[in-house]
Enzyme design. Structure first.
Site, PDB file in Angstrom:
ATOM      1  N   CYS A   1      70.289 -22.163  59.493  1.00 11.60           N
ATOM      2  CA  CYS A   1      71.730 -21.894  59.632  1.00 11.60           C
ATOM      3  C   CYS A   1      72.444 -21.860  58.282  1.00 11.60           C
ATOM      4  O   CYS A   1      73.664 -22.070  58.214  1.00 11.60           O
ATOM      5  CB  CYS A   1      72.380 -22.906  60.570  1.00 11.60           C
ATOM      6  SG  CYS A   1      71.646 -22.921  62.215  1.00 11.60           S
TER       7      CYS A   1
ATOM      8  N   PHE B   1      69.888 -17.867  59.774  1.00 14.44           N
ATOM      9  CA  PHE B   1      68.479 -17.945  60.188  1.00 14.44           C
ATOM     10  C   PHE B   1      68.246 -19.143  61.108  1.00 14.44           C
ATOM     11  O   PHE B   1      68.784 -20.233  60.897  1.00 14.44           O
ATOM     12  CB  PHE B   1      67.564 -18.062  58.966  1.00 14.44           C
ATOM     13  CG  PHE B   1      67.212 -16.744  58.346  1.00 14.44           C
ATOM     14  CD1 PHE B   1      66.266 -15.914  58.928  1.00 14.44           C
ATOM     15  CD2 PHE B   1      67.840 -16.327  57.189  1.00 14.44           C
ATOM     16  CE1 PHE B   1      65.943 -14.698  58.366  1.00 14.44           C
ATOM     17  CE2 PHE B   1      67.533 -15.108  56.607  1.00 14.44           C
ATOM     18  CZ  PHE B   1      66.576 -14.288  57.200  1.00 14.44           C
ATOM     19  N   THR B   2      67.438 -18.914  62.130  1.00 22.95           N
ATOM     20  CA  THR B   2      67.063 -19.959  63.078  1.00 22.95           C
ATOM     21  C   THR B   2      65.577 -19.847  63.369  1.00 22.95           C
ATOM     22  O   THR B   2      65.007 -18.750  63.343  1.00 22.95           O
ATOM     23  CB  THR B   2      67.865 -19.814  64.400  1.00 22.95           C
ATOM     24  OG1 THR B   2      69.248 -19.938  64.126  1.00 22.95           O
ATOM     25  CG2 THR B   2      67.479 -20.885  65.396  1.00 22.95           C
TER      26      THR B   2
ATOM     27  N   GLY C   1      74.097 -19.783  68.763  1.00 17.70           N
ATOM     28  CA  GLY C   1      74.362 -18.438  68.263  1.00 17.70           C
ATOM     29  C   GLY C   1      74.589 -17.511  69.442  1.00 17.70           C
ATOM     30  O   GLY C   1      73.685 -17.324  70.257  1.00 17.70           O
TER      31      GLY C   1
ATOM     32  N   GLY D   1      75.636 -14.284  66.491  1.00 15.90           N
ATOM     33  CA  GLY D   1      76.294 -14.895  65.352  1.00 15.90           C
ATOM     34  C   GLY D   1      75.373 -15.897  64.668  1.00 15.90           C
ATOM     35  O   GLY D   1      74.363 -16.330  65.222  1.00 15.90           O
ATOM     36  N   GLY D   2      75.726 -16.241  63.437  1.00 19.90           N
ATOM     37  CA  GLY D   2      74.966 -17.259  62.724  1.00 19.90           C
ATOM     38  C   GLY D   2      74.001 -16.689  61.713  1.00 19.90           C
ATOM     39  O   GLY D   2      74.032 -15.497  61.386  1.00 19.90           O
TER      40      GLY D   2
ATOM     41  N   GLY E   1      72.518 -17.707  72.915  1.00 18.74           N
ATOM     42  CA  GLY E   1      72.907 -19.009  73.444  1.00 18.74           C
ATOM     43  C   GLY E   1      72.583 -20.177  72.540  1.00 18.74           C
ATOM     44  O   GLY E   1      73.063 -20.232  71.406  1.00 18.74           O
ATOM     45  N   ILE E   2      71.735 -21.099  73.029  1.00 22.04           N
ATOM     46  CA  ILE E   2      71.474 -22.333  72.288  1.00 22.04           C
ATOM     47  C   ILE E   2      69.972 -22.531  72.087  1.00 22.04           C
ATOM     48  O   ILE E   2      69.150 -21.974  72.818  1.00 22.04           O
ATOM     49  CB  ILE E   2      72.057 -23.563  73.018  1.00 22.04           C
ATOM     50  CG1 ILE E   2      71.249 -23.885  74.284  1.00 22.04           C
ATOM     51  CG2 ILE E   2      73.533 -23.355  73.349  1.00 22.04           C
ATOM     52  CD1 ILE E   2      71.504 -25.264  74.851  1.00 22.04           C
TER      53      ILE E   2
END
Length: 224
Positions: free
Chosen positions: A178, A76-77, A149, A73-74, A160-161
């Protein structure tokens, strides 16, 4: 089944595609009852990932680092050295099958880890992740210190994170992190906030807080 959750840490930098493949294999094994739950801590080389809600317009510098499409989920990171990525493979069939609570527990985990360094992490409705308020003469801003995400398959979580310990914050400028933009929002890290925290320090805080939220852990080998 052993109630302790495996806690694995990989040294150095881990290839992204290899990590995702290993994570999906482990999640499938957990779903089938062939393996126990696992939290896997690692660092990636500099790269951008696009979640299922990512907008092409939020990739501001597409040629800067490799870009990976991912099923989490989410939006761009950024991942890179100095950022602790924790891939969380937990069986939500044992944890109430409540996705909203699970995400809230991930946020609570990060807030607890930040508190170990006297950093007040905050949650904002509609903005998944953990934020830090920053103020100075005539200005105020909220900076994101950790992104979340996740994806579920057969009620087992993966991805995860991403927890900013000491990444190069300038690397975030190639994306709209995000999907959130504006002068009132930024990105920060523990070191940027003035805390000389090592990755080992961060790992210890993450593990202690995780155990409060999710339960006991035990050392485990990384999946690759």
């Amino acid at each position: 089944m052993n109630d302790s959750i495996g806690w694995a840490v990989s040294p150095g930098l881990t290839d992204y595609n290899a990590a995702v493949a290993a994570m999906e294999t482990r999640a499938a094994a957990i779903a089938d009852g062939r393996a126990g739950e696992l939290v896997w801590l690692l660092e990636h080389p500099p790269l951008y990932t696009a979640g299922v809600s990512a907008r092409a317009s939020d990739l501001l510098d597409p040629d800067r680092f490799p870009v990976f499409q991912t099923g989490r989920g989410g939006q761009f990171t950024y991942h890179g050295p100095g950022q602790r990525v924790a891939y969380v493979m937990l069986d939500l069939r044992r944890r109430g099958r409540d996705v909203t609570k699970f995400v809230a527990d991930l946020e609570r985990w990060i807030v607890g880890a930040l508190a170990a360094f006297n950093v007040k992490g905050e949650i904002r409705p509609g903005r998944v992740g953990v934020w830090v308020e920053r103020k100075g003469p005539g200005w105020a801003r909220e900076d994101k210190i950790a992104a979340i995400g996740v994806r579920l398959r057969k009620w087992v979580s993966f991805h995860g994170i991403a927890f900013n310990v000491e990444p190069d914050l300038e690397h975030f400028s190639g994306i709209t992190p995000c999907g959130i933009s504006g002068p009132q929002f930024g990105v920060t890290s523990l070191v940027d906030l003035g805390h000389p925290v090592t990755m080992s320090d961060a790992d210890a805080a993450l593990r202690e807080s995780f155990q409060i939220v999710f339960g006991p852990t035990e050392p485990a080998p990384p999946p690759i």
